[in-house]
Design an enzyme around this catalytic site. Structure first.
Site, PDB file in Angstrom:
ATOM      1  N   SER A  94      -2.385  -1.598   4.622  1.00 42.98           N
ATOM      2  CA  SER A  94      -1.091  -0.952   4.843  1.00 42.98           C
ATOM      3  C   SER A  94      -2.422   0.463   4.619  1.00 42.98           C
ATOM      4  CB  SER A  94      -0.189  -0.545   3.219  1.00 42.98           C
ATOM      5  OG  SER A  94      -1.615  -0.154   2.372  1.00 42.98           O
ATOM      6  N   CYS A 107       1.579  -5.618  12.521  1.00 44.93           N
ATOM      7  CA  CYS A 107       1.314  -3.956  12.665  1.00 44.93           C
ATOM      8  C   CYS A 107       1.746  -3.489  13.980  1.00 44.93           C
ATOM      9  CB  CYS A 107       0.602  -4.951  12.334  1.00 44.93           C
ATOM     10  SG  CYS A 107      -1.142  -5.530  13.404  1.00 44.93           S
ATOM     11  N   GLU A 131       6.140   3.947   7.833  1.00 46.97           N
ATOM     12  CA  GLU A 131       6.675   2.330   8.155  1.00 46.97           C
ATOM     13  C   GLU A 131       7.824   1.579   6.869  1.00 46.97           C
ATOM     14  OE1 GLU A 131       3.240   0.415   7.541  1.00 46.97           O
ATOM     15  OE2 GLU A 131       3.341  -1.251   9.375  1.00 46.97           O
ATOM     16  N   LYS A 136     -11.952 -11.250   0.962  1.00 49.78           N
ATOM     17  CA  LYS A 136     -10.224 -12.197   0.450  1.00 49.78           C
ATOM     18  C   LYS A 136      -9.122 -11.834   0.953  1.00 49.78           C
ATOM     19  CE  LYS A 136      -7.592  -8.779  -1.742  1.00 49.78           C
ATOM     20  NZ  LYS A 136      -6.844  -9.774  -1.897  1.00 49.78           N
ATOM     21  N   GLU A 172      -7.721  -1.036  10.277  1.00 54.92           N
ATOM     22  CA  GLU A 172      -6.726  -1.512  10.885  1.00 54.92           C
ATOM     23  C   GLU A 172      -5.481  -0.787   9.790  1.00 54.92           C
ATOM     24  OE1 GLU A 172      -6.854  -1.110  13.859  1.00 54.92           O
ATOM     25  OE2 GLU A 172      -8.886  -1.604  14.421  1.00 54.92           O
TER      26      GLU A 172
HETATM   27  P1  NAD Z   1      -1.911  -3.714   1.456  1.00 54.89           P
HETATM   28  O1  NAD Z   1      -2.674  -2.604   1.751  1.00 54.89           O
HETATM   29  O2  NAD Z   1      -0.883  -3.745   0.565  1.00 54.89           O
HETATM   30  O3  NAD Z   1      -2.895  -4.763   1.325  1.00 54.89           O
HETATM   31  C1  NAD Z   1      -3.857  -5.595   1.958  1.00 54.89           C
HETATM   32  C2  NAD Z   1      -5.012  -6.166   1.679  1.00 54.89           C
HETATM   33  O4  NAD Z   1      -6.114  -5.365   0.629  1.00 54.89           O
HETATM   34  C3  NAD Z   1      -4.922  -7.263   0.526  1.00 54.89           C
HETATM   35  O5  NAD Z   1      -5.379  -8.298   0.792  1.00 54.89           O
HETATM   36  C4  NAD Z   1      -4.604  -6.740  -0.439  1.00 54.89           C
HETATM   37  O6  NAD Z   1      -4.640  -7.496  -1.911  1.00 54.89           O
HETATM   38  C5  NAD Z   1      -5.950  -5.828  -0.492  1.00 54.89           C
HETATM   39  N1  NAD Z   1      -5.480  -5.024  -1.877  1.00 54.89           N
HETATM   40  C6  NAD Z   1      -5.177  -3.877  -2.369  1.00 54.89           C
HETATM   41  N2  NAD Z   1      -5.301  -2.452  -3.017  1.00 54.89           N
HETATM   42  C7  NAD Z   1      -7.032  -3.229  -2.717  1.00 54.89           C
HETATM   43  C8  NAD Z   1      -7.523  -2.599  -3.081  1.00 54.89           C
HETATM   44  N3  NAD Z   1      -7.137  -1.096  -4.101  1.00 54.89           N
HETATM   45  N4  NAD Z   1      -8.868  -2.127  -2.738  1.00 54.89           N
HETATM   46  C9  NAD Z   1      -9.246  -3.188  -1.631  1.00 54.89           C
HETATM   47  N5  NAD Z   1      -8.534  -3.997  -1.740  1.00 54.89           N
HETATM   48  C10 NAD Z   1      -6.961  -4.298  -2.164  1.00 54.89           C
HETATM   49  O7  NAD Z   1      -1.118  -4.209   3.104  1.00 54.89           O
HETATM   50  P2  NAD Z   1      -0.234  -5.714   2.918  1.00 54.89           P
HETATM   51  O8  NAD Z   1       1.155  -4.770   2.022  1.00 54.89           O
HETATM   52  O9  NAD Z   1      -0.285  -6.368   2.768  1.00 54.89           O
HETATM   53  O10 NAD Z   1       0.373  -5.996   4.963  1.00 54.89           O
HETATM   54  C11 NAD Z   1       0.791  -4.859   5.328  1.00 54.89           C
HETATM   55  C12 NAD Z   1       0.665  -3.625   6.006  1.00 54.89           C
HETATM   56  O11 NAD Z   1      -0.631  -4.456   7.203  1.00 54.89           O
HETATM   57  C13 NAD Z   1       1.298  -2.973   7.256  1.00 54.89           C
HETATM   58  O12 NAD Z   1       0.936  -1.495   6.760  1.00 54.89           O
HETATM   59  C14 NAD Z   1       0.730  -3.267   8.396  1.00 54.89           C
HETATM   60  O13 NAD Z   1       0.878  -2.353   9.363  1.00 54.89           O
HETATM   61  C15 NAD Z   1      -0.473  -3.208   7.972  1.00 54.89           C
HETATM   62  N6  NAD Z   1      -1.024  -3.745   9.099  1.00 54.89           N
HETATM   63  C16 NAD Z   1      -2.282  -2.882   9.776  1.00 54.89           C
HETATM   64  C17 NAD Z   1      -2.750  -4.203  11.674  1.00 54.89           C
HETATM   65  C18 NAD Z   1      -3.035  -3.599  11.868  1.00 54.89           C
HETATM   66  O14 NAD Z   1      -4.522  -3.849  12.592  1.00 54.89           O
HETATM   67  N7  NAD Z   1      -3.651  -1.809  11.904  1.00 54.89           N
HETATM   68  C19 NAD Z   1      -2.355  -5.035  11.376  1.00 54.89           C
HETATM   69  C20 NAD Z   1      -1.667  -5.980  10.012  1.00 54.89           C
HETATM   70  C21 NAD Z   1      -1.010  -5.347   9.447  1.00 54.89           C
END
Ligand code: NAD
Length: 500
Positions: free
Chosen positions: A235, A290, A390, A181, A256
């Site tokens: 996140s 990230c 963040e 997904k 992550e």
């Molecule tokens: P997000 O948490 O909003 O979404 C990430 C994914 O999770 C999306 O596919 C989203 O649709 C899905 N999601 C949302 N709610 C969910 C739920 N209840 N159950 C299951 N899946 C769900 O994050 P984002 O805005 O897409 O990405 C940005 C974040 O990602 C930032 O915090 C960034 O630091 C982090 N990030 C971390 C790394 C790492 O390796 N540590 C790498 C890239 C991004």
């Protein structure tokens, strides 16, 4: 440039080797954040019924896939890597149009996907376990890795090819099947990856794609009793919610999550080099990596000079559509991201001195995009909100400190621990920092970004839960260990009893 007037192409889910509509027929659009009039594509808004079908397909395909010799599985990864290389420019352009990062960075994102495909293809012929001497005579002892089953892969939009590949490649080479997904801000990139996996010849059901929201699709994956392993990047808030639910079923879960990465600049640093590293880390991908640098911890002796140089360079960065090769900073991903950055800039005005930026940009060609000026605050205390939380945008806080110990304490004084860097010309100081910085990735005399796929990638503290992507470590998420003993003595031998 893109044809704004053309009707959007409709894309489908990929389940059991077929491209299909979502069960309830709903769709959503993915739009270009540099020009929101440009609809990149129309995608299926999947739901629990689609996840159930995808999981069933993955489960059905599992027996044959895990029985396929790992080197043969690896050959398909090689084929996928080669196809991704052939399509690098096409995929990179689609990425820039869909989520905004400038073309040079989008090409780098695709390259990371190619690199991990080739690295993990090689694992098909390695996937080492241990063969060790037994403590008993005429007895063989070894350990092997085995696949877990169906893997749920949930990814963010900011590395929309690299991150899915970091997860898909180790999952697949290890013999798992997948329900994938992607984020709703980057479904086209995910679709292109899956199209290439199909072309590479992965059997039906081995890879399944379900687009849709976190609430509809993500929840169903996390809650499915038939998906025993979840690999999630996103996140910290979402990661914690997933951990709670996945914990109830004792699922294997790799998280992550967020970061608040610091560059430390000491008084003996090469300031030109530090400025280059900070600008690239803070404003590349519009601060939405990230590993982005959002804090500069600067020795007070050089802080003023450093801020002056950063201001000059940051205020000249060229904003615009990343498809224009002269542009240095693309848009934020969506309107919600702009609102979040605006909120933090308001908080920042009460917490530090605004040096440059601080506002959305809507001039001329930028009127229809989510653009925000590269922003720097200085004089920020380490515990202030803009130095702790963040923001995930082009906002940098400069924290003045006195000397090494204060610098390390400020750099480590956040709840995240993804990447950190130090600029110093003193090799002894550099080695101390390599030891003292609390982060999964440490750079010396470079910014906080730029991971290579053959080393483990991941963070300490609230950035994750101890798992790692990339490198050999990535296999740990997607495999179970099995220890095997073969006793060829022909008699009962009892470990710890018969050999004292
Ligand atoms: P997000 O948490 O909003 O979404 C990430 C994914 O999770 C999306 O596919 C989203 O649709 C899905 N999601 C949302 N709610 C969910 C739920 N209840 N159950 C299951 N899946 C769900 O994050 P984002 O805005 O897409 O990405 C940005 C974040 O990602 C930032 O915090 C960034 O630091 C982090 N990030 C971390 C790394 C790492 O390796 N540590 C790498 C890239 C991004």
């Amino acid at each position: 440039m893109t044809d704004v007037a053309a009707p959007p192409t409709t894309y489908q889910l990929y389940i059991a080797g077929r491209w299909v509509d979502a069960v309830d027929g709903r769709t959503f659009d993915s739009v270009n954040p540099a020009d929101t009039r440009d609809v990149v594509g129309r995608f299926q808004a999947g739901g629990p019924a689609d996840v159930a079908m995808a999981t069933r397909a993955a489960d059905t395909a599992s027996a044959a896939w895990r029985a396929t010799p790992a080197p043969k599985r690896g050959e398909l990864l090689y084929r996928f890597g080669a196809l991704l290389a052939d399509n690098k420019e096409r995929v990179a352009r689609a990425m820039t149009r869909e989520m905004g990062k400038v073309l040079a960075e989008a090409r780098g994102d695709v390259q990371e996907g190619i690199d991990i495909a080739f690295l993990m293809a090689g694992e098909g012929r390695r996937m080492f376990g241990d063969t060790v001497p037994s403590e008993l005579p005429d007895k063989w002892a070894m350990s092997i890795r085995q696949p877990i089953g169906v893997a749920g892969i949930v990814t963010p939009w900011n590395f929309p090819v690299a991150i899915p590949c970091w997860k898909l490649m180790p999952a697949l080479v290890a013999g798992n099947t997948v329900v994938f997904k992607p984020a709703s801000d980057a479904p086209l990139c995910a679709t292109l990856v899956v199209e290439l996996l199909e072309q590479a010849g992965f059997p039906p059901g081995v890879v399944n794609l379900v687009t849709g929201t976190g609430a509809d699709v993500g929840d169903a994956i996390v809650d499915s009793p038939d998906i025993p392993v979840i690999s999630f990047t996103g996140s910290s808030a979402t990661g914690k919610a997933i951990a709670e639910r996945a914990g109830r079923r004792l699922k294997r879960l790799s998280l992550e999550l967020g970061g608040k990465n610091a560059v430390v600049v000491l008084r003996d640093a090469d300031l030109d080099l530090a400025v280059d590293g900070i600008l690239w880390s803070a404003f590349g991908t519009t601060g939405q990596r990230c590993t982005a640098c959002s804090r500069v911890v600067a020795d007070r002796a050089i802080a003023e000079e450093l801020v002056a140089r950063l201001e000059t360079r940051a205020s000249r960065l060229r904003l615009g559509s990343g498809l224009d090769e002269t542009v240095e900073v693309g848009p934020l991903v969506n309107a919600a991201a702009v609102e979040k950055v605006e909120r933090y800039v308001e908080i920042g005005r009460g917490e530090g001195e605004l040096v440059t930026g601080g506002a959305t940009v809507r001039d001329g060609d930028l009127a229809h995009g989510h653009f925000f000026a590269p922003t720097i605050f200085t004089g920020v205390e380490p515990m202030r909100r803009i130095a702790q939380e963040e923001i995930f945008g082009p906002v940098l806080s400069v924290i003045p400190v006195d000397g090494y110990d204060e610098a390390i304490s400020a750099a480590n004084g956040v709840r995240y621990g993804l990447s950190a860097s130090i600029f110093s010309r003193d090799v002894n100081t550099a080695f101390r920092a390599m030891r003292d910085l609390d982060a999964g990735i440490v750079y010396v005399n470079a910014g906080t970004t730029g991971a290579e796929t053959h080393l483990p990638f991941g963070g300490w503290k609230e950035t994750g839960n101890g798992h790692r992507e990339a490198g050999h470590a990535a296999l740990d998420t997607f495999t179970e260990w099995k220890s095997i003993y073969v006793d060829y003595s022909g008699k009962l031998q009892r470990a710890q009893i018969d050999n004292q």
